[in-house]
Design an enzyme around this catalytic site. Structure first.
Site, short mmCIF file in Angstrom:
data_model
loop_
_atom_site.label_atom_id
_atom_site.label_comp_id
_atom_site.label_asym_id
_atom_site.label_seq_id
_atom_site.Cartn_x
_atom_site.Cartn_y
_atom_site.Cartn_z
NE ARG A 61 17.22 -14.03 11.50
CZ ARG A 61 16.75 -14.85 10.57
NH1 ARG A 61 16.22 -15.99 10.94
NH2 ARG A 61 16.81 -14.55 9.30
CE LYS A 163 -4.84 -11.76 3.76
NZ LYS A 163 -4.02 -10.85 2.94
CE LYS A 197 -10.95 -2.64 5.24
NZ LYS A 197 -10.00 -1.56 5.12
CD GLU A 231 -5.55 -3.45 -2.79
OE1 GLU A 231 -4.98 -2.90 -1.83
OE2 GLU A 231 -5.29 -4.61 -3.15
CG ASP A 250 -3.42 -10.46 -0.90
OD1 ASP A 250 -2.87 -10.70 0.20
OD2 ASP A 250 -3.52 -9.32 -1.37
CG HIS A 255 -9.57 -9.22 3.29
ND1 HIS A 255 -9.27 -9.53 4.59
CD2 HIS A 255 -8.41 -8.79 2.72
CE1 HIS A 255 -7.97 -9.28 4.79
NE2 HIS A 255 -7.44 -8.84 3.68
CE LYS A 345 -2.29 -6.32 -4.22
NZ LYS A 345 -2.72 -5.52 -3.07
C1 BG6 Z 1 -4.30 -7.15 2.69
C2 BG6 Z 1 -3.69 -7.66 1.43
O1 BG6 Z 1 -4.83 -8.20 3.46
O2 BG6 Z 1 -5.34 -6.23 2.36
C3 BG6 Z 1 -3.17 -6.53 0.57
O3 BG6 Z 1 -2.64 -8.57 1.73
C4 BG6 Z 1 -4.25 -5.51 0.34
O4 BG6 Z 1 -2.66 -7.01 -0.67
C5 BG6 Z 1 -4.91 -5.11 1.65
O5 BG6 Z 1 -3.66 -4.39 -0.29
C6 BG6 Z 1 -6.10 -4.22 1.40
O6 BG6 Z 1 -6.55 -3.74 2.63
P1 BG6 Z 1 -7.32 -2.37 2.72
O7 BG6 Z 1 -7.70 -2.25 4.17
O8 BG6 Z 1 -6.37 -1.30 2.26
O9 BG6 Z 1 -8.49 -2.48 1.81
#
Ligand code: BG6
Length: 494
Positions: A61, A163, A197, A231, A250, A255, A345
């Site tokens: 925007r 996503k 990956k 993480e 998430d 994933h 996290k």
């Molecule tokens: C994303 C999530 O899809 O993947 C994030 O929304 C997450 O919350 C991330 O941190 C992790 O990805 P990677 O490649 O750093 O493991």
């Protein structure tokens, strides 16, 4: 250019080139564009994968000239291309192909401008990248259809959908139905960057390129599988999005279930997009759907201390910043083998790995049946950050007697190949432009994985958790240990 001494370090060795096309990025002012998409496209230019004629058209925007957009993107590429040296001359050439159109996603006039811009850049093919707030996905798709941008008589039209793909099963079903009414499934690319990956792709290579593992890859020899995605970071300014999503949506719904499907699927007859995806989809459909009464035993939610004080987060948020679950696959290969999956996290470190624990030797010939000398074989596929594979086995300690001790055989990407791996987004963008959907998720896969987590979402939605329940820098809530403890097992320390 002189031919490089080591042919394997030639970036063109696979000869993969992108066909001429326009890439339209919706959400071009967002984080993903800055951190991932533009650095990936620049790297493709650096590796001479992009054709002379291509166009990247950004939209958001914010009013901005082409030049202002180029300047912003230059800053992002410099900042986020950690492993690629910035080449000012290359950037000049590359950035001439960057264009920007400001406009409201709900305004039909925007799509007329986009159509004109695609024509002006002389591109026959166009790839639309949906990287906006998810609530805009459906309206953008409708507008693309209404403007006739979903088909062309002399080129292709594709769409990549970022996503999250839906918020639960019913919203994912609705989004799929809507997408399919505008774009054919074969032109629809649902992205899951984990599949791009290198280390996740290598699961195929490892399992199906070697003869020695596949015969052991089943319930007769494997005791349990643990998939961890930890993480160290918290929500990093994404509090508003994250408090509605949570770790289960998430990370696990997409994933980690895709990683699990890649680990557990049957080999496909050929390495072709639909053949491979059929097998991954079949596996996802074989995951046992939890009954409501089983959820509390098989799933654990956690929230770190301090999450509720993050920007954009409600003080009573019930969000799971940690989620763990036990899944079973009801097929002949895996019946009875637990798959433990966890992600969170603010854990002690960033690590994603898959630990495959084999059954112990049937007889403890060399000492007690417990302790170091009886530890079962363990195969660890390290997805990140120390990409590699290691196999733990028992070995005789030097000296008198027959005392065994676990040792490990290690393969490390960095030292074995000594070259940079392409980022997931480089691989996936190139695949989409080349029309290869092998590493993208298909409608049936997305729906199957929502079906798997839907009972957990429903149970958690109806509960009031006593959050927070884990310290920052710890390995998550005690309940996650108890979930395995009840089976006499433990999480491996990653
Ligand atoms: C994303 C999530 O899809 O993947 C994030 O929304 C997450 O919350 C991330 O941190 C992790 O990805 P990677 O490649 O750093 O493991």
């Amino acid at each position: 250019m002189a031919s490089p001494a080591n042919p394997f370090s030639d970036p063109l060795r696979f000869e993969r080139r992108v066909p001429e096309c326009a890439i339209v990025i919706f959400g071009a002012n967002g984080d993903l564009t800055k951190r991932k998409l533009l650095p990936a496209l620049y790297r493709l230019a650096h590796d001479r994968r992009l054709p002379e004629s291509f166009a990247i058209i950004g939209n958001s925007r914010t009013a901005m000239t082409d030049d202002a957009f180029r300047e912003r993107m230059r800053e992002s590429v410099q900042k986020f291309s950690e492993d690629t040296e910035f080449d000012a001359e290359l950037w000049d050439r590359f950035s001439r192909n960057l264009h920007y159109i400001a406009g409201d996603l709900q305004d039909a006039a925007l799509y007329a401008k986009l159509a004109a811009k695609i024509a002006e850049t002389n591109q026959r093919n166009a790839l639309f990248y949906l990287s906006t707030q998810p609530s805009y996905y459906a309206p953008v798709v409708s507008h693309l259809g209404a403007a006739g941008l979903n088909h062309s008589t002399d080129g292709w039209r594709r769409i990549i959908v970022e996503k999250p793909f839906g918020h639960d099963l019913s919203s994912a079903l609705a989004l799929n139905a809507h997408l399919q009414s505008v774009f054919p499934e074969r032109e629809t690319y649902r992205i899951d960057h984990y599949l791009g990956k290198e280390t996740v792709q290598n699961i195929f290579g490892f399992r199906f390129g070697n003869g020695i593992f596949e015969p052991l890859w089943n319930r007769r020899y494997i005791n349990q599988i643990q998939i961890t995605a930890a993480e160290e970071i918290g929500v990093e300014g994404r509090g508003e999005y994250y408090q509605e999503a949570g770790a289960l949506r998430d990370m696990i719904q997409n994933h980690l279930l895709q990683v699990m499907a890649t680990i557990a699927m049957e080999p496909s007859a050929v390495f072709e997009s639909d053949a491979v995806r059929d097998e991954r989809a079949k596996l996802l459909r074989s995951i046992r759907i939890m009954k409501p009464e089983d959820v509390q035993r098989n799933a654990v939610a956690g929230q770190y201390k301090g999450f509720r004080e993050e920007k954009g987060v409600r003080p009573d948020a019930q969000t799971d910043t940690y989620a763990a679950a036990t899944f079973y696959v009801d097929n002949w290969r895996w019946a009875g083998v637990p798959f433990f999956i966890r992600s969170g996290k603010k854990l002690p470190k960033r690590v994603t790995d898959i630990a495959i624990q084999f059954k112990a030797a049937p007889l403890a010939l060399f000492g007690s049946a417990s302790g170091e000398s009886s530890r079962p074989n363990l195969l660890i596929l390290r997805i990140q950050p120390e990409e590699g594979i290691s196999l733990r086995f028992l070995s005789k300690e030097p000296g008198d007697g027959m005392r065994l001790r676990p040792v490990s055989m290690d393969f490390n990407y960095g030292t074995s190949f000594g070259e940079r791996s392409p980022s997931a987004y480089e691989t996936l963008l190139m695949d989409a432009m080349q029309g290869d959907a092998t590493l993208y998720t298909r409608q049936d896969m997305v729906e199957a994985s929502w079906r798997v987590i839907q009972p957990i979402l429903e149970d958690w939605g109806n509960r009031k958790f006593t959050f927070p329940n884990y310290e920052q820098g710890s390995w998550g809530p005690a309940e996650a240990d108890a979930m395995l403890g009840k089976l006499g097992l433990k999480w491996r320390s990653s």
